[in-house]
Design a protein around this motif. Structure first.
Motif, PDB file in Angstrom:
ATOM      1  N   VAL A   4       0.851  -1.186   0.000  1.00 24.02           N
ATOM      2  CA  VAL A   4       0.000   0.000   0.000  1.00 24.02           C
ATOM      3  C   VAL A   4       0.891   1.241   0.000  1.00 24.02           C
ATOM      4  CG1 VAL A   4      -1.779   1.248   1.265  1.00 24.02           C
ATOM      5  CG2 VAL A   4      -1.755  -1.258   1.275  1.00 24.02           C
ATOM      6  N   PRO A   5       0.641   2.190  -0.902  1.00 19.62           N
ATOM      7  CA  PRO A   5       1.459   3.412  -0.927  1.00 19.62           C
ATOM      8  C   PRO A   5       1.445   4.126   0.416  1.00 19.62           C
ATOM      9  CG  PRO A   5       0.131   3.266  -2.906  1.00 19.62           C
ATOM     10  CD  PRO A   5      -0.342   2.165  -1.990  1.00 19.62           C
ATOM     11  N   LEU A   6       2.564   4.711   0.753  1.00 20.27           N
ATOM     12  CA  LEU A   6       2.724   5.406   2.032  1.00 20.27           C
ATOM     13  C   LEU A   6       1.684   6.511   2.203  1.00 20.27           C
ATOM     14  CD1 LEU A   6       4.879   5.053   4.292  1.00 20.27           C
ATOM     15  CD2 LEU A   6       6.069   7.010   3.288  1.00 20.27           C
ATOM     16  N   ALA A   7       1.387   7.225   1.128  1.00 23.54           N
ATOM     17  CA  ALA A   7       0.413   8.327   1.217  1.00 23.54           C
ATOM     18  C   ALA A   7      -0.976   7.802   1.569  1.00 23.54           C
ATOM     19  CB  ALA A   7       0.374   9.097  -0.097  1.00 23.54           C
ATOM     20  N   SER A  28      -1.668  20.692   7.061  1.00 21.22           N
ATOM     21  CA  SER A  28      -0.786  19.640   7.552  1.00 21.22           C
ATOM     22  C   SER A  28      -0.947  18.369   6.728  1.00 21.22           C
ATOM     23  CB  SER A  28      -1.083  19.336   9.025  1.00 21.22           C
ATOM     24  OG  SER A  28      -0.882  20.466   9.832  1.00 21.22           O
ATOM     25  N   LEU A  29      -2.193  18.008   6.466  1.00 19.80           N
ATOM     26  CA  LEU A  29      -2.458  16.790   5.715  1.00 19.80           C
ATOM     27  C   LEU A  29      -1.955  16.890   4.286  1.00 19.80           C
ATOM     28  CD1 LEU A  29      -3.624  14.003   5.670  1.00 19.80           C
ATOM     29  CD2 LEU A  29      -5.914  14.978   5.370  1.00 19.80           C
ATOM     30  N   ASP A  30      -2.163  18.043   3.652  1.00 17.47           N
ATOM     31  CA  ASP A  30      -1.728  18.201   2.265  1.00 17.47           C
ATOM     32  C   ASP A  30      -0.204  18.179   2.148  1.00 17.47           C
ATOM     33  OD1 ASP A  30      -4.322  18.292   1.436  1.00 17.47           O
ATOM     34  OD2 ASP A  30      -4.418  20.468   1.242  1.00 17.47           O
ATOM     35  N   LEU A  31       0.481  18.809   3.091  1.00 16.08           N
ATOM     36  CA  LEU A  31       1.937  18.742   3.103  1.00 16.08           C
ATOM     37  C   LEU A  31       2.402  17.308   3.338  1.00 16.08           C
ATOM     38  CD1 LEU A  31       2.723  21.929   5.225  1.00 16.08           C
ATOM     39  CD2 LEU A  31       3.341  21.597   2.819  1.00 16.08           C
ATOM     40  N   GLY A  32       1.695  16.607   4.220  1.00  9.96           N
ATOM     41  CA  GLY A  32       2.031  15.214   4.492  1.00  9.96           C
ATOM     42  C   GLY A  32       1.853  14.320   3.282  1.00  9.96           C
ATOM     43  N   THR A  62       6.690   3.245 -11.469  1.00  7.37           N
ATOM     44  CA  THR A  62       6.528   2.273 -10.391  1.00  7.37           C
ATOM     45  C   THR A  62       5.292   1.399 -10.580  1.00  7.37           C
ATOM     46  OG1 THR A  62       5.168   3.736  -9.018  1.00  7.37           O
ATOM     47  CG2 THR A  62       7.565   3.923  -8.789  1.00  7.37           C
ATOM     48  N   GLY A  63       4.347   1.878 -11.404  1.00  6.67           N
ATOM     49  CA  GLY A  63       3.104   1.158 -11.586  1.00  6.67           C
ATOM     50  C   GLY A  63       1.955   1.708 -10.754  1.00  6.67           C
ATOM     51  N   GLU A  64       2.241   2.724  -9.945  1.00  8.06           N
ATOM     52  CA  GLU A  64       1.214   3.371  -9.126  1.00  8.06           C
ATOM     53  C   GLU A  64       0.959   4.752  -9.722  1.00  8.06           C
ATOM     54  OE1 GLU A  64       0.670   5.970  -6.669  1.00  8.06           O
ATOM     55  OE2 GLU A  64      -1.302   5.014  -6.688  1.00  8.06           O
ATOM     56  N   PRO A  65      -0.243   5.003 -10.249  1.00  6.15           N
ATOM     57  CA  PRO A  65      -0.509   6.209 -11.036  1.00  6.15           C
ATOM     58  C   PRO A  65      -0.150   7.533 -10.360  1.00  6.15           C
ATOM     59  CG  PRO A  65      -2.311   4.664 -11.302  1.00  6.15           C
ATOM     60  CD  PRO A  65      -1.432   4.100 -10.230  1.00  6.15           C
ATOM     61  N   ARG A  90       1.377  19.754  -3.121  1.00  7.86           N
ATOM     62  CA  ARG A  90       0.321  19.515  -2.143  1.00  7.86           C
ATOM     63  C   ARG A  90      -1.083  19.831  -2.649  1.00  7.86           C
ATOM     64  NH1 ARG A  90      -1.470  24.017   0.807  1.00  7.86           N
ATOM     65  NH2 ARG A  90      -0.302  25.960   0.485  1.00  7.86           N
ATOM     66  N   HIS A  91      -1.223  20.704  -3.622  1.00  6.01           N
ATOM     67  CA  HIS A  91      -2.548  21.085  -4.105  1.00  6.01           C
ATOM     68  C   HIS A  91      -3.141  19.987  -4.985  1.00  6.01           C
ATOM     69  CE1 HIS A  91      -1.896  25.102  -2.532  1.00  6.01           C
ATOM     70  NE2 HIS A  91      -0.732  25.132  -3.143  1.00  6.01           N
ATOM     71  N   GLY A  92      -4.274  19.446  -4.562  1.00  9.48           N
ATOM     72  CA  GLY A  92      -4.986  18.452  -5.361  1.00  9.48           C
ATOM     73  C   GLY A  92      -4.523  17.021  -5.175  1.00  9.48           C
ATOM     74  N   LEU A  93      -3.404  16.826  -4.505  1.00  3.85           N
ATOM     75  CA  LEU A  93      -2.867  15.476  -4.356  1.00  3.85           C
ATOM     76  C   LEU A  93      -3.761  14.611  -3.473  1.00  3.85           C
ATOM     77  CD1 LEU A  93      -0.446  13.801  -5.251  1.00  3.85           C
ATOM     78  CD2 LEU A  93       0.780  14.580  -3.230  1.00  3.85           C
ATOM     79  N   ARG A  94      -4.295  15.200  -2.416  1.00  2.00           N
ATOM     80  CA  ARG A  94      -5.144  14.431  -1.502  1.00  2.00           C
ATOM     81  C   ARG A  94      -6.392  13.913  -2.206  1.00  2.00           C
ATOM     82  NH1 ARG A  94      -8.632  16.791   2.601  1.00  2.00           N
ATOM     83  NH2 ARG A  94      -7.560  18.739   2.139  1.00  2.00           N
ATOM     84  N   ASP A  95      -6.985  14.724  -3.067  1.00  2.00           N
ATOM     85  CA  ASP A  95      -8.185  14.283  -3.792  1.00  2.00           C
ATOM     86  C   ASP A  95      -7.877  13.095  -4.703  1.00  2.00           C
ATOM     87  OD1 ASP A  95      -9.777  16.184  -2.596  1.00  2.00           O
ATOM     88  OD2 ASP A  95      -9.563  17.640  -4.227  1.00  2.00           O
ATOM     89  N   LYS A  96      -6.702  13.111  -5.332  1.00  2.00           N
ATOM     90  CA  LYS A  96      -6.315  11.992  -6.195  1.00  2.00           C
ATOM     91  C   LYS A  96      -6.155  10.711  -5.385  1.00  2.00           C
ATOM     92  CE  LYS A  96      -3.834  14.839  -9.582  1.00  2.00           C
ATOM     93  NZ  LYS A  96      -2.506  15.128 -10.185  1.00  2.00           N
ATOM     94  N   ILE A  97      -5.543  10.833  -4.215  1.00  2.00           N
ATOM     95  CA  ILE A  97      -5.320   9.658  -3.379  1.00  2.00           C
ATOM     96  C   ILE A  97      -6.638   9.138  -2.823  1.00  2.00           C
ATOM     97  CG2 ILE A  97      -4.193   8.837  -1.272  1.00  2.00           C
ATOM     98  CD1 ILE A  97      -2.000  10.982  -1.900  1.00  2.00           C
ATOM     99  N   LEU A  98      -7.529  10.043  -2.430  1.00  2.00           N
ATOM    100  CA  LEU A  98      -8.867   9.618  -1.986  1.00  2.00           C
ATOM    101  C   LEU A  98      -9.612   8.921  -3.122  1.00  2.00           C
ATOM    102  CD1 LEU A  98      -9.916  12.727   0.123  1.00  2.00           C
ATOM    103  CD2 LEU A  98      -9.734  10.378   0.976  1.00  2.00           C
ATOM    104  N   GLY A  99      -9.445   9.424  -4.336  1.00  2.00           N
ATOM    105  CA  GLY A  99     -10.074   8.786  -5.488  1.00  2.00           C
ATOM    106  C   GLY A  99      -9.585   7.369  -5.685  1.00  2.00           C
TER     107      GLY A  99
END
Length: 224
Positions: A4-7, A28-32, A62-65, A90-99
């Motif tokens: 499972v990816p760290l993020a 904090s979450l977006d920076l993380g 790596t095979g992980e989009p 950090r901008h928009g990355l969390r939404d991609k990971i939630l998706g």
């Protein structure tokens, strides 16, 4: 890349399983999230830290989009500092990971409307096995078991982001958890207080995690 990816692990820790809401500040979450993806690339042998900048040493996907999108972006750009990259990513990355988590059936997207027109999304957990494994590894590390490279990196991110409460502890227990997380970071060579030659992780990974940890801490400011 396997596992499972760290993020994703970090994100699951940061969201309440039942309400599906984040339990920590958005910044904090977006920076993380940004730091976690960059560390993932270091763990995969794709990214290194040298001369104050993060650089791609292997552009192979790596095979992980989500991770590969970041890899391609860094490879196509000029070198930038860790501080610059966590802000850029950090901008928009969390939404991609939630998706991705929704697509894999780990969480579900609950779209609600407040005040008749404001859309609010919640992400309650559907498959608890992923987070259960993450918490089990962290719990073992907190009670003295020597963590592997990935778990040490995750524990360091939890410490840097001040996420002790996400581990289900409060008061004195939270303070003890914070100290142990910092001990893990130090033992892994992420704090700069232990020689990377004596670290439990590869020096290439240790340099990246240490640099990103400093960048996130600087962005968050002093702990209150």
């Amino acid at each position: 890349m396997t596992g499972v990816p760290l993020a994703e692990e970090l994100l699951l820790l940061a969201y309440d399983d039942e309400t599906g809401k984040a339990t920590m500040p958005r910044i904090s979450l977006d920076l993380g999230m940004a730091a976690a993806v960059l560390i993932e690339l270091a763990l995969a042998g794709r990214l290194a830290y040298a001369d104050g900048a993060l650089t791609v040493v292997d552009p192979t996907p790596t095979g992980e989009p989500v991770t590969d999108d970041v890899l391609a972006r860094i490879a196509a750009d000029t070198p930038h500092s860790p501080s610059s990259w966590v802000q850029r990513l950090r901008h928009g990355l969390r939404d991609k990971i939630l998706g991705d988590l929704c697509e894999h059936g780990v969480v579900r997207d609950v779209d609600e409307t407040e005040l008749g027109f404001i859309h609010v999304h919640r992400y309650p957990v559907v498959d608890r096995s992923v987070e259960a494994d993450t918490r089990q590894r962290l719990a073992a590390a907190l009670t003295g078991t020597a963590p592997d490279e990935r778990t040490a990196a995750l524990a360091t991110l939890v410490a840097v982001l001040r996420m002790e409460s996400a581990l289900g502890v409060t008061g004195e227990a939270a303070e003890q958890a914070r100290r142990r997380l910092e001990e893990i970071a130090t033992g892994a060579g992420f704090s700069g207080e232990v020689s990377l030659d004596d670290s439990v992780v590869r020096p290439s990974v240790g340099l990246v995690v240490a640099a990103l940890g400093r960048a996130v801490q600087a962005a968050l400011g002093p702990r209150r």
